[in-house]
Scaffold this motif. Structure first.
Motif, PDB file in Angstrom:
ATOM      1  N   HIS A   1       0.858  -1.177   0.000  1.00 22.95           N
ATOM      2  CA  HIS A   1       0.000   0.000   0.000  1.00 22.95           C
ATOM      3  C   HIS A   1       0.901   1.235   0.000  1.00 22.95           C
ATOM      4  CE1 HIS A   1      -3.631   2.282   1.961  1.00 22.95           C
ATOM      5  NE2 HIS A   1      -3.394   2.657   0.711  1.00 22.95           N
ATOM      6  N   VAL A   2       0.796   2.056  -1.052  1.00 21.04           N
ATOM      7  CA  VAL A   2       1.625   3.251  -1.204  1.00 21.04           C
ATOM      8  C   VAL A   2       0.732   4.485  -1.193  1.00 21.04           C
ATOM      9  CG1 VAL A   2       3.274   4.480  -2.655  1.00 21.04           C
ATOM     10  CG2 VAL A   2       3.345   1.986  -2.540  1.00 21.04           C
ATOM     11  N   ILE A   3       1.055   5.441  -0.338  1.00 19.63           N
ATOM     12  CA  ILE A   3       0.330   6.712  -0.278  1.00 19.63           C
ATOM     13  C   ILE A   3       1.347   7.848  -0.380  1.00 19.63           C
ATOM     14  CG2 ILE A   3      -1.138   8.227   1.099  1.00 19.63           C
ATOM     15  CD1 ILE A   3      -2.276   5.775   2.454  1.00 19.63           C
ATOM     16  N   ASP A   4       1.155   8.720  -1.345  1.00 24.65           N
ATOM     17  CA  ASP A   4       1.998   9.902  -1.493  1.00 24.65           C
ATOM     18  C   ASP A   4       1.121  11.141  -1.359  1.00 24.65           C
ATOM     19  OD1 ASP A   4       4.870  10.877  -2.712  1.00 24.65           O
ATOM     20  OD2 ASP A   4       3.227  12.179  -3.354  1.00 24.65           O
ATOM     21  N   SER A   5       1.462  12.013  -0.403  1.00 24.72           N
ATOM     22  CA  SER A   5       0.662  13.214  -0.134  1.00 24.72           C
ATOM     23  C   SER A   5       1.545  14.449  -0.147  1.00 24.72           C
ATOM     24  CB  SER A   5      -0.039  13.106   1.229  1.00 24.72           C
ATOM     25  OG  SER A   5      -0.837  11.955   1.301  1.00 24.72           O
ATOM     26  N   THR A   6       0.979  15.564  -0.623  1.00 23.35           N
ATOM     27  CA  THR A   6       1.687  16.842  -0.633  1.00 23.35           C
ATOM     28  C   THR A   6       0.707  17.959  -0.305  1.00 23.35           C
ATOM     29  OG1 THR A   6       3.098  16.012  -2.428  1.00 23.35           O
ATOM     30  CG2 THR A   6       3.223  18.365  -1.928  1.00 23.35           C
ATOM     31  N   ALA A   7       1.027  18.752   0.706  1.00 26.49           N
ATOM     32  CA  ALA A   7       0.205  19.908   1.085  1.00 26.49           C
ATOM     33  C   ALA A   7       1.067  21.168   1.001  1.00 26.49           C
ATOM     34  CB  ALA A   7      -0.352  19.739   2.495  1.00 26.49           C
ATOM     35  N   ILE A   8       0.505  22.247   0.424  1.00 33.71           N
ATOM     36  CA  ILE A   8       1.284  23.465   0.193  1.00 33.71           C
ATOM     37  C   ILE A   8       0.432  24.689   0.505  1.00 33.71           C
ATOM     38  CG2 ILE A   8       2.617  24.810  -1.477  1.00 33.71           C
ATOM     39  CD1 ILE A   8       2.855  22.205  -3.134  1.00 33.71           C
ATOM     40  N   LEU A   9       0.991  25.612   1.272  1.00 35.45           N
ATOM     41  CA  LEU A   9       0.410  26.935   1.502  1.00 35.45           C
ATOM     42  C   LEU A   9       1.418  27.960   1.005  1.00 35.45           C
ATOM     43  CD1 LEU A   9      -1.695  28.879   2.744  1.00 35.45           C
ATOM     44  CD2 LEU A   9      -0.430  28.693   4.901  1.00 35.45           C
ATOM     45  N   SER A  10       1.001  28.802   0.050  1.00 38.95           N
ATOM     46  CA  SER A  10       1.932  29.774  -0.531  1.00 38.95           C
ATOM     47  C   SER A  10       1.330  31.171  -0.555  1.00 38.95           C
ATOM     48  CB  SER A  10       2.325  29.362  -1.953  1.00 38.95           C
ATOM     49  OG  SER A  10       1.205  29.409  -2.823  1.00 38.95           O
ATOM     50  N   TYR A  11       2.217  32.156  -0.571  1.00 42.31           N
ATOM     51  CA  TYR A  11       1.828  33.572  -0.607  1.00 42.31           C
ATOM     52  C   TYR A  11       2.726  34.289  -1.599  1.00 42.31           C
ATOM     53  CZ  TYR A  11       1.621  38.487   0.825  1.00 42.31           C
ATOM     54  OH  TYR A  11       1.520  39.859   0.836  1.00 42.31           O
ATOM     55  N   GLU A  12       2.115  35.153  -2.442  1.00 49.51           N
ATOM     56  CA  GLU A  12       2.856  35.931  -3.432  1.00 49.51           C
ATOM     57  C   GLU A  12       2.395  37.381  -3.379  1.00 49.51           C
ATOM     58  OE1 GLU A  12       2.150  34.192  -7.234  1.00 49.51           O
ATOM     59  OE2 GLU A  12       2.384  32.143  -6.494  1.00 49.51           O
ATOM     60  N   ASN A  13       3.339  38.300  -3.379  1.00 49.62           N
ATOM     61  CA  ASN A  13       3.022  39.724  -3.401  1.00 49.62           C
ATOM     62  C   ASN A  13       4.066  40.444  -4.240  1.00 49.62           C
ATOM     63  OD1 ASN A  13       2.241  42.336  -3.003  1.00 49.62           O
ATOM     64  ND2 ASN A  13       2.487  42.340  -0.780  1.00 49.62           N
ATOM     65  N   PRO A  14       3.758  40.752  -5.510  1.00 50.09           N
ATOM     66  CA  PRO A  14       4.734  41.409  -6.376  1.00 50.09           C
ATOM     67  C   PRO A  14       4.989  42.874  -6.025  1.00 50.09           C
ATOM     68  CG  PRO A  14       2.651  41.142  -7.515  1.00 50.09           C
ATOM     69  CD  PRO A  14       2.520  40.409  -6.227  1.00 50.09           C
ATOM     70  N   VAL A  15       4.144  43.490  -5.189  1.00 52.49           N
ATOM     71  CA  VAL A  15       4.299  44.897  -4.774  1.00 52.49           C
ATOM     72  C   VAL A  15       4.674  45.733  -6.003  1.00 52.49           C
ATOM     73  CG1 VAL A  15       5.220  46.410  -2.991  1.00 52.49           C
ATOM     74  CG2 VAL A  15       5.255  43.941  -2.623  1.00 52.49           C
ATOM     75  N   SER A  16       3.749  45.824  -6.942  1.00 48.96           N
ATOM     76  CA  SER A  16       4.046  46.403  -8.254  1.00 48.96           C
ATOM     77  C   SER A  16       4.507  47.855  -8.199  1.00 48.96           C
ATOM     78  CB  SER A  16       2.805  46.298  -9.152  1.00 48.96           C
ATOM     79  OG  SER A  16       1.697  46.935  -8.556  1.00 48.96           O
ATOM     80  N   ASP A  17       4.175  48.582  -7.125  1.00 47.58           N
ATOM     81  CA  ASP A  17       4.598  49.979  -7.046  1.00 47.58           C
ATOM     82  C   ASP A  17       5.936  50.146  -6.325  1.00 47.58           C
ATOM     83  OD1 ASP A  17       3.686  49.224  -4.587  1.00 47.58           O
ATOM     84  OD2 ASP A  17       2.494  51.029  -4.208  1.00 47.58           O
ATOM     85  N   ASN A  18       6.587  49.048  -5.976  1.00 52.55           N
ATOM     86  CA  ASN A  18       7.884  49.111  -5.295  1.00 52.55           C
ATOM     87  C   ASN A  18       8.848  48.127  -5.951  1.00 52.55           C
ATOM     88  OD1 ASN A  18      10.108  49.071  -3.598  1.00 52.55           O
ATOM     89  ND2 ASN A  18       8.904  49.108  -1.721  1.00 52.55           N
ATOM     90  N   PRO A  19       9.800  48.607  -6.770  1.00 57.64           N
ATOM     91  CA  PRO A  19      10.710  47.697  -7.482  1.00 57.64           C
ATOM     92  C   PRO A  19      11.636  46.918  -6.559  1.00 57.64           C
ATOM     93  CG  PRO A  19      11.425  49.965  -7.724  1.00 57.64           C
ATOM     94  CD  PRO A  19      10.088  50.016  -7.068  1.00 57.64           C
ATOM     95  N   TRP A  20      11.741  47.305  -5.316  1.00 58.36           N
ATOM     96  CA  TRP A  20      12.631  46.611  -4.383  1.00 58.36           C
ATOM     97  C   TRP A  20      12.007  45.342  -3.829  1.00 58.36           C
ATOM     98  CZ3 TRP A  20      17.644  48.062  -3.255  1.00 58.36           C
ATOM     99  CH2 TRP A  20      18.040  49.313  -3.742  1.00 58.36           C
ATOM    100  N   LEU A  21      10.684  45.227  -3.959  1.00 61.72           N
ATOM    101  CA  LEU A  21       9.997  44.107  -3.316  1.00 61.72           C
ATOM    102  C   LEU A  21       9.216  43.275  -4.326  1.00 61.72           C
ATOM    103  CD1 LEU A  21       8.568  45.837  -0.118  1.00 61.72           C
ATOM    104  CD2 LEU A  21      10.603  44.378  -0.278  1.00 61.72           C
ATOM    105  N   ASP A  22       9.378  42.000  -4.253  1.00 69.10           N
ATOM    106  CA  ASP A  22       8.572  41.008  -4.959  1.00 69.10           C
ATOM    107  C   ASP A  22       8.695  39.731  -4.134  1.00 69.10           C
ATOM    108  OD1 ASP A  22       7.235  39.296  -6.593  1.00 69.10           O
ATOM    109  OD2 ASP A  22       8.215  39.933  -8.435  1.00 69.10           O
ATOM    110  N   VAL A  23       7.782  39.568  -3.188  1.00 65.45           N
ATOM    111  CA  VAL A  23       7.937  38.575  -2.118  1.00 65.45           C
ATOM    112  C   VAL A  23       7.185  37.295  -2.447  1.00 65.45           C
ATOM    113  CG1 VAL A  23       7.574  38.121   0.336  1.00 65.45           C
ATOM    114  CG2 VAL A  23       8.161  40.431  -0.441  1.00 65.45           C
ATOM    115  N   LYS A  24       7.828  36.174  -2.108  1.00 60.00           N
ATOM    116  CA  LYS A  24       7.196  34.866  -2.232  1.00 60.00           C
ATOM    117  C   LYS A  24       7.534  34.064  -0.987  1.00 60.00           C
ATOM    118  CE  LYS A  24       6.692  34.134  -7.139  1.00 60.00           C
ATOM    119  NZ  LYS A  24       5.253  34.001  -6.970  1.00 60.00           N
ATOM    120  N   ALA A  25       6.545  33.349  -0.478  1.00 61.51           N
ATOM    121  CA  ALA A  25       6.773  32.504   0.690  1.00 61.51           C
ATOM    122  C   ALA A  25       5.887  31.274   0.574  1.00 61.51           C
ATOM    123  CB  ALA A  25       6.459  33.259   1.983  1.00 61.51           C
ATOM    124  N   SER A  26       6.365  30.161   1.103  1.00 63.18           N
ATOM    125  CA  SER A  26       5.558  28.941   1.074  1.00 63.18           C
ATOM    126  C   SER A  26       5.976  28.002   2.193  1.00 63.18           C
ATOM    127  CB  SER A  26       5.690  28.219  -0.270  1.00 63.18           C
ATOM    128  OG  SER A  26       7.002  27.720  -0.456  1.00 63.18           O
TER     129      SER A  26
END
Length: 695
Positions: free
Chosen positions: A289-314
């Motif tokens: 019996h084989v079970i493969d599971s993957t759970a992901i929570l991600s966040y993206e914020n390109p902050v288009s009005d600030n060239p210094w910031l383009d944040v990604k987290a997961s």
């Protein structure tokens, strides 16, 4: 020939990226007409760019490619990808990846020499006589293959072969404008093994900023038939798989995105062949019996009005678990009746800072990656009790990686990429290994720098090259193997890789709006301190001895027009053993056949019909992989022919329907790929029908 426009891009990591400069190159290519395979956007190699303008060998498979293959396993998706070979067997539990001569199912470390990601979550599994990745092609809409150690900078040290990124489907892939619900039903049948697939996808737009996707698949097959009309013993299976994903957008212009997803693959089979990577009747059968599971929570914020910031987290969690019971080989009950598993928590954080001037663009990406992995190996000789398995030692792996990569684009002609990654690792043995008194904690670090450049001589021709170094740290299995009884003092494997190549591209070649592209890559990989295994009497253990060089050429070409399309993939790889002694200069046993794949097809746009064929030829390969399987030392040359057709109406009473039909190995060739431990599937007829309802 009109120029193939490049353009700048935004650096990305782990699959998806912000929209500050997104889509520029694709949009320009689409304005000119068709988009070839080499003009697709690459999201995982650094700054977002089309494949042909990436100073690295990379292939992008999209939904159309996945549908056309009608693949029963994920390994079936890579038949036309240069440099990639599936090793092991065509059993659903017996597949693993080989890229550029690196990777086998018989070496526990090869799973770490090729990094596999699902939506940014790193997947890893290894077990004796088992493959390394368990999933279903129906879950994915895109696959990126990045070949060579240069990928280590972004994805983790030790990617000697490269990186494979799987991207799952989204609700937005099915929701049409003005419709809030979509239901897609799909069924497939193939004659070889009476393979069946039933699939359902439901997508819903909850409001302007929220959407939801749920998909479920059931796949089953009897034992498949080889080209000589015999059965591949133990290749039957049944498996469930599913994906649920929610996406929410908020903030200014709804540019911030949160995604939460969970996918699962589950196969429970009785009396299955224990050895899945190659026919080995001596190991008997087992209920697995084989079970493969993957759970992901991600966040993206390109902050288009600030060239210094383009944040990604997961944050992600991966769990691959194998439960085995009722093995028929009593002498090996301690490894057959057992529980195996890998559980991994991973956190990623990155930011991209953008600098632009009149004639240049610069993207600086930097971030951290942390992970915690538990390795499980428990013998279940007595129900309800568990003892550690000496051939699969338990342990924990804690890792912290820091990376920085800078990409400079000058005048849309010169691209310079420099990067550095450091991984710091703390590893501990399980309690059973510690009880021996000699297994101790192991702390180490690995470094992966690189530099790459691409220069466009004019609108149609370009040259590129790169130098990359990476180091692979030993795995838990290598460090704490019990048969030696100690923590092995193993050095890091080291790779120095050099690549150079050229690109050719253009539009309006044979008719208005068509596109032609060609990319050729030569590579040379110098490998030192390779970790191998040796047997002494009844025991075996790992040690550093290996020196090798692997070199070769990859050619990828594509032509696309309204009525005709063609693709070409050639791979020529050589590898030599440089260990002093009687085997010095001998070919490595993990080198694939030289192979050429050519596809030619046509379209009838007025009838929404596409059709074509594919010819694959592999040349004779000496010293092919053998393991302990009684196979010929030389893999003979072979040729297969496949044909395919698809019908996808875009309007009228049949809009929403899709039909695919193909015949693989139409002449029923009986052949074995050089790195396969079994012969391949014989002639197979495939039919797929799908219908989407929108409301």
């Amino acid at each position: 020939m009109a120029a193939l426009l490049s353009g700048a891009a935004v650096t990305v990591f782990f699959g998806m990226h912000g929209a500050k400069a997104q889509g520029t190159q694709t949009n320009e290519a689409e304005k000119k007409g068709r988009v070839t395979l080499l003009q697709r956007l690459v999201l995982g190699a650094g700054a977002e760019k089309i494949a042909i303008d990436t100073p690295q060998a990379v292939t992008v498979l999209n939904q159309e490619d996945i549908d056309r293959e009608q693949a029963e396993t994920t390994g079936g998706l890579f038949k036309s990808v240069p440099g990639v070979t599936m090793v092991g067997s065509e059993r659903v539990f017996g597949e693993a990846f080989n890229i550029r001569g690196i990777g086998s199912t018989e070496n526990s470390a090869d799973g770490s020499r090729i990094i596999v990601n699902v939506d940014g979550a790193q997947k890893f599994y290894e077990q004796y006589r088992m493959g390394s990745f368990f999933s279903d092609p129906e879950l994915y809409k895109k696959v990126e293959v990045l070949r060579g150690p240069a990928s280590s900078t972004l994805y983790g040290s030790g990617a000697l072969g490269g990186v494979i990124n799987f991207v799952t489907k989204d609700a937005s892939d099915f929701l049409k404008e003005g419709k809030d619900n979509a239901l897609r039903l799909k069924s497939s049948y193939e004659t070889n093994g009476n393979g069946l697939l039933g699939s359902a996808i439901y997508a819903r737009r909850l409001n302007d900023n929220m959407e939801f996707l749920a998909t479920g698949n059931y796949r089953t097959s009897d034992e498949i038939t080889l080209g000589n009309d015999t059965k591949l013993v133990g290749s039957d299976f049944k498996a469930w798989s599913g994906l649920v994903k929610g996406t929410a957008r908020f903030g200014d212009n709804s540019e911030q995105t949160v995604r939460l997803s969970y996918q699962r693959w589950d196969s429970d089979a009785d009396d299955q062949a224990y050895a899945q990577t190659g026919t080995q009747a001596v190991f008997g059968t087992v209920d697995r019996h084989v079970i493969d599971s993957t759970a992901i929570l991600s966040y993206e914020n390109p902050v288009s009005d600030n060239p210094w910031l383009d944040v990604k987290a997961s944050i992600s969690y991966s769990d691959t678990a194998v439960e085995q019971r009722n093995g028929t080989l009593g002498g090996f009950s301690n490894i057959i009746n057992a529980d195996y598993g890998y559980r991994t928590w991973q956190a990623n954080l990155q930011n991209t800072s953008e600098f632009t001037g009149e004639s240049y663009q610069n993207f600086l990406t930097y971030g951290l990656q942390a992970s915690h992995q538990d390795r499980v190996g428990v013998s279940q000789l007595v129900t309800g009790t568990g003892d550690a398995i000496n051939t699969h030692p338990e342990g924990t792996d804690n890792k912290l990686g820091a990376f920085v990569q800078n990409e400079y684009v000058w005048n849309e002609r010169l691209t310079l990429i420099a990067g550095m990654r450091g991984d710091f690792v703390w590893r501990q043995p399980g309690e059973a290994a510690e009880s021996l008194g000699n297994a101790v904690d192991v702390n180490d670090q690995a470094w992966s720098p690189k530099i790459a450049a691409l220069y466009k001589l004019n609108d149609n021709f370009g040259v590129f090259g790169s130098i990359a170094h990476t180091e692979r740290l030993p795995t838990l299995d290598e460090l704490y193997t019990w048969s030696k009884g100690i923590s092995l003092d193993l050095k890091k494997e080291k790779s120095n890789n050099y690549e150079a190549g050229f690109t050719i591209s253009g539009n309006d070649i044979l008719q208005e709006g068509d596109a032609l592209s060609l990319k050729t890559t030569g590579f040379y990989n110098d490998l030192k301190d390779l970790i191998q295994t040796t047997a002494t009497g009844a025991t075996s253990y790992f040690y550093n001895v290996g020196k090798a060089r692997i070199y070769g050429v990859e050619v990828e070409g594509a032509y696309d027009s309204d009525y005709v399309f063609a693709n070409l993939a050639y791979t020529g790889v050589k590898g030599e053993n440089l260990v002093p002694g009687s085997t010095y200069g001998n070919p490595l046993t993990t080198i694939p056949s030289h192979k050429i794949v050519f596809s030619l097809g046509g379209r009838l746009p007025d009838r929404d019909l596409e059709f074509g064929g594919r010819v694959t030829h592999a040349f004779e390969t000496p010293n092919s992989i053998q393991g302990t399987v009684a196979l010929p030392k030389t893999a003979d040359a072979w040729t297969t022919v496949d044909v395919f057709t698809s019908w996808k109406p875009q309007s009228g009473q049949f809009e929403g329907w899709q039909a695919q039909f193909s015949i693989n190995n139409i002449f029923n060739a009986y052949y074995r790929d050089a790195l396969a431990l079994d012969y391949a599937k014989g002639r197979t007829f495939k039919l797929t029908l799908a219908k989407q309802l929108d409301w």
